[in-house]
Design a protein around this motif. Structure first.
Motif, PDB file in Angstrom:
ATOM      1  N   ASP A 155       0.826  -1.215   0.000  1.00 47.35           N
ATOM      2  CA  ASP A 155       0.000   0.000   0.000  1.00 47.35           C
ATOM      3  C   ASP A 155       0.856   1.259   0.000  1.00 47.35           C
ATOM      4  OD1 ASP A 155      -2.210  -1.587  -0.034  1.00 47.35           O
ATOM      5  OD2 ASP A 155      -2.788  -1.246   2.061  1.00 47.35           O
ATOM      6  N   LEU A 156       1.909   1.262   0.798  1.00 47.82           N
ATOM      7  CA  LEU A 156       2.783   2.435   0.873  1.00 47.82           C
ATOM      8  C   LEU A 156       3.546   2.622  -0.443  1.00 47.82           C
ATOM      9  CD1 LEU A 156       3.951   4.768   2.495  1.00 47.82           C
ATOM     10  CD2 LEU A 156       5.657   3.180   3.448  1.00 47.82           C
ATOM     11  N   ALA A 157       4.032   1.519  -1.004  1.00 44.36           N
ATOM     12  CA  ALA A 157       4.746   1.595  -2.289  1.00 44.36           C
ATOM     13  C   ALA A 157       3.840   2.181  -3.368  1.00 44.36           C
ATOM     14  CB  ALA A 157       5.243   0.211  -2.701  1.00 44.36           C
ATOM     15  N   TYR A 200      12.620  -2.164 -13.707  1.00 43.72           N
ATOM     16  CA  TYR A 200      11.875  -3.236 -13.039  1.00 43.72           C
ATOM     17  C   TYR A 200      10.416  -3.321 -13.493  1.00 43.72           C
ATOM     18  CZ  TYR A 200      15.575  -4.620  -9.782  1.00 43.72           C
ATOM     19  OH  TYR A 200      16.737  -5.116  -9.220  1.00 43.72           O
ATOM     20  N   VAL A 201      10.044  -2.508 -14.484  1.00 41.56           N
ATOM     21  CA  VAL A 201       8.708  -2.672 -15.096  1.00 41.56           C
ATOM     22  C   VAL A 201       8.718  -3.872 -16.052  1.00 41.56           C
ATOM     23  CG1 VAL A 201       8.117  -0.227 -14.898  1.00 41.56           C
ATOM     24  CG2 VAL A 201       9.178  -1.046 -17.009  1.00 41.56           C
ATOM     25  N   THR A 258       5.700  -4.500 -21.022  1.00 47.10           N
ATOM     26  CA  THR A 258       5.972  -4.451 -19.582  1.00 47.10           C
ATOM     27  C   THR A 258       5.253  -5.594 -18.876  1.00 47.10           C
ATOM     28  OG1 THR A 258       4.140  -2.889 -19.319  1.00 47.10           O
ATOM     29  CG2 THR A 258       6.347  -1.951 -19.530  1.00 47.10           C
ATOM     30  N   ASN A 259       5.885  -6.118 -17.838  1.00 45.72           N
ATOM     31  CA  ASN A 259       5.280  -7.206 -17.068  1.00 45.72           C
ATOM     32  C   ASN A 259       6.071  -7.380 -15.770  1.00 45.72           C
ATOM     33  OD1 ASN A 259       3.648  -9.432 -16.398  1.00 45.72           O
ATOM     34  ND2 ASN A 259       5.093 -10.861 -17.353  1.00 45.72           N
ATOM     35  N   PRO A 260       5.902  -6.450 -14.816  1.00 41.68           N
ATOM     36  CA  PRO A 260       6.723  -6.493 -13.595  1.00 41.68           C
ATOM     37  C   PRO A 260       6.508  -7.765 -12.791  1.00 41.68           C
ATOM     38  CG  PRO A 260       4.951  -4.855 -13.403  1.00 41.68           C
ATOM     39  CD  PRO A 260       4.957  -5.322 -14.821  1.00 41.68           C
ATOM     40  N   ILE A 261       7.593  -8.202 -12.120  1.00 46.05           N
ATOM     41  CA  ILE A 261       7.531  -9.458 -11.361  1.00 46.05           C
ATOM     42  C   ILE A 261       7.685  -9.218  -9.860  1.00 46.05           C
ATOM     43  CG2 ILE A 261       8.265 -10.937 -13.257  1.00 46.05           C
ATOM     44  CD1 ILE A 261      11.131 -10.821 -12.146  1.00 46.05           C
ATOM     45  N   ASN A 262       7.641  -7.947  -9.455  1.00 46.49           N
ATOM     46  CA  ASN A 262       7.642  -7.651  -8.016  1.00 46.49           C
ATOM     47  C   ASN A 262       6.760  -6.431  -7.749  1.00 46.49           C
ATOM     48  OD1 ASN A 262       9.316  -5.290  -8.482  1.00 46.49           O
ATOM     49  ND2 ASN A 262      11.091  -6.637  -8.545  1.00 46.49           N
ATOM     50  N   VAL A 263       6.440  -6.194  -6.494  1.00 42.52           N
ATOM     51  CA  VAL A 263       5.518  -5.117  -6.111  1.00 42.52           C
ATOM     52  C   VAL A 263       6.098  -3.753  -6.469  1.00 42.52           C
ATOM     53  CG1 VAL A 263       4.444  -3.941  -4.141  1.00 42.52           C
ATOM     54  CG2 VAL A 263       4.372  -6.440  -4.293  1.00 42.52           C
ATOM     55  N   GLU A 278       5.559  -3.214 -10.089  1.00 41.42           N
ATOM     56  CA  GLU A 278       4.122  -2.984 -10.330  1.00 41.42           C
ATOM     57  C   GLU A 278       3.740  -1.549  -9.984  1.00 41.42           C
ATOM     58  OE1 GLU A 278       1.571  -5.766  -8.280  1.00 41.42           O
ATOM     59  OE2 GLU A 278       2.859  -7.454  -8.841  1.00 41.42           O
ATOM     60  N   SER A 279       4.236  -1.068  -8.837  1.00 42.84           N
ATOM     61  CA  SER A 279       3.883   0.280  -8.384  1.00 42.84           C
ATOM     62  C   SER A 279       4.480   1.342  -9.306  1.00 42.84           C
ATOM     63  CB  SER A 279       4.344   0.506  -6.937  1.00 42.84           C
ATOM     64  OG  SER A 279       5.752   0.545  -6.832  1.00 42.84           O
ATOM     65  N   LYS A 280       5.704   1.097  -9.787  1.00 43.65           N
ATOM     66  CA  LYS A 280       6.346   2.056 -10.696  1.00 43.65           C
ATOM     67  C   LYS A 280       5.656   2.066 -12.062  1.00 43.65           C
ATOM     68  CE  LYS A 280       9.599   4.280 -10.092  1.00 43.65           C
ATOM     69  NZ  LYS A 280       9.693   5.702  -9.660  1.00 43.65           N
ATOM     70  N   LEU A 281       5.231   0.903 -12.539  1.00 42.57           N
ATOM     71  CA  LEU A 281       4.501   0.855 -13.807  1.00 42.57           C
ATOM     72  C   LEU A 281       3.165   1.578 -13.689  1.00 42.57           C
ATOM     73  CD1 LEU A 281       4.214  -0.079 -16.720  1.00 42.57           C
ATOM     74  CD2 LEU A 281       3.285  -2.249 -15.864  1.00 42.57           C
ATOM     75  N   ALA A 282       2.483   1.368 -12.571  1.00 46.26           N
ATOM     76  CA  ALA A 282       1.211   2.067 -12.337  1.00 46.26           C
ATOM     77  C   ALA A 282       1.432   3.583 -12.337  1.00 46.26           C
ATOM     78  CB  ALA A 282       0.598   1.624 -11.010  1.00 46.26           C
ATOM     79  N   GLY A 283       2.564   4.021 -11.795  1.00 48.81           N
ATOM     80  CA  GLY A 283       2.914   5.442 -11.789  1.00 48.81           C
ATOM     81  C   GLY A 283       3.146   5.982 -13.187  1.00 48.81           C
ATOM     82  N   GLU A 284       3.875   5.219 -14.010  1.00 58.19           N
ATOM     83  CA  GLU A 284       4.100   5.611 -15.409  1.00 58.19           C
ATOM     84  C   GLU A 284       2.784   5.803 -16.149  1.00 58.19           C
ATOM     85  OE1 GLU A 284       8.092   2.998 -16.557  1.00 58.19           O
ATOM     86  OE2 GLU A 284       6.313   2.906 -17.815  1.00 58.19           O
ATOM     87  N   VAL A 285       1.923   4.803 -16.029  1.00 53.98           N
ATOM     88  CA  VAL A 285       0.633   4.824 -16.738  1.00 53.98           C
ATOM     89  C   VAL A 285      -0.199   6.024 -16.292  1.00 53.98           C
ATOM     90  CG1 VAL A 285      -1.549   3.582 -17.053  1.00 53.98           C
ATOM     91  CG2 VAL A 285       0.620   2.330 -17.132  1.00 53.98           C
ATOM     92  N   ALA A 286      -0.272   6.242 -14.981  1.00 52.92           N
ATOM     93  CA  ALA A 286      -1.041   7.358 -14.438  1.00 52.92           C
ATOM     94  C   ALA A 286      -0.455   8.695 -14.883  1.00 52.92           C
ATOM     95  CB  ALA A 286      -1.086   7.282 -12.917  1.00 52.92           C
TER      96      ALA A 286
END
Length: 281
Positions: free
Chosen positions: A74-76, A105-106, A121-126, A129-137
């Motif tokens: 959640d924090l990440a 790491y994305v 992209t297909n991240p394999i750790n949290v 995942e959080s950094k990819l979500a940031g890019e997309v947003a």
């Protein structure tokens, strides 16, 4: 005078930007650590941005504890996704230029060729995942943003692989280093200069870019280069990732193709050993 806000000011990249800032007095620089820009408190972050009123934002702040992120999801995501989304919205609404820093790491690590900006992209750790979500947003909320993916960042500042290796090689006669994760390191000072060069450029081309130093190596190869430059006597053994289990998986191959950023902004990216030498000067 245009005002540049640097988030994550006490991190490796923020610290290198602070060194360079004195050479670019044509900007007003605001270096904000977590007390000035709270990436983990969205309501406070909103009011802080309104108060600072930047013209340019270098978003270098992030949750970067890769293994800890597995238990602090959640924090990440709050820092790496929701705060980025908010910053991008603010930038769009206030005509602010935004450069946001992301990560190799994305990717999942299953490629065998250098990854360009269009690679799947297909991240394999949290963390990934959080950094990819940031890019997309970031690009959804503000398509005029620039996102720079980088890898294996090190610097004279903060904690990083190079400084850890220097310490271990002084203290120990023998160490083992993972030899089956392939990529290229990034000297934070080089990336900091590239960011300034982009802002100084006469044109702004939004989108995703890759940046790391040149070279294709493993962490073991990197350690050997550190040993050579530091003239250490420590013996280095290569081991597979399976011998060094961590809570978060790492991509086994995340070499970045830098052709786009080199052509678009006419950047000269140094070979990794040339930049590594600067750590020893």
């Amino acid at each position: 005078m245009r005002k540049i806000l640097v988030t994550g000011a006490k991190g490796q990249l923020g610290s290198e930007l602070l060194v360079l800032a004195s050479s670019y007095s044509n900007y007003e620089w605001i270096f904000a650590d977590r007390t000035k820009v709270a990436l983990d408190d969205l309501e406070l972050l909103q009011s802080q941005l309104r108060e600072i009123k930047p013209d340019i934002i270098f978003n270098c702040g992030a949750y970067t504890a890769v293994d800890k992120a597995e238990s602090e999801r959640d924090l990440a995501f709050k820092i790496n996704h929701l705060a980025v989304e908010l910053i991008a919205k603010y930038a769009k609404e206030n005509n602010v230029k935004l450069i946001h820093i992301s990560t190799d790491y994305v990717f999942d690590g299953f490629s065998s060729i250098a990854l360009d900006e269009e690679a799947e992209t297909n991240p394999i750790n949290v963390y990934g995942e959080s950094k990819l979500a940031g890019e997309v947003a970031c690009l959804r909320e503000n398509p005029d943003s620039i996102v720079i993916r980088t890898s294996w960042v090190y610097s004279k500042f903060g904690n990083n692989f190079v400084k850890t290796m220097q310490r271990l090689m002084r203290e120990k006669e023998e160490i083992n280093v993972v030899n089956d994760q392939i990529g290229s390191p990034t000297y934070a000072a080089d990336l900091a200069q590239a960011m300034i060069d982009i802002v100084q450029s006469s044109e702004w081309f939004p989108g995703i870019y890759n940046y790391s130093n040149e070279g294709e190596i493993s962490w073991f190869d990197f350690a050997v280069s550190i040993k050579e430059l530091g003239d250490y006597n420590c013996k280095i053994g290569g081991i597979p990732s399976s011998s060094y289990p961590t809570p978060a998986k790492r991509p086994s191959f995340s070499l970045l193709n830098k052709d786009k950023i080199k052509k678009t902004y006419n950047l000269d990216i140094p070979y990794y050993k040339k930049s590594l030498k600067k750590m020893f000067i």
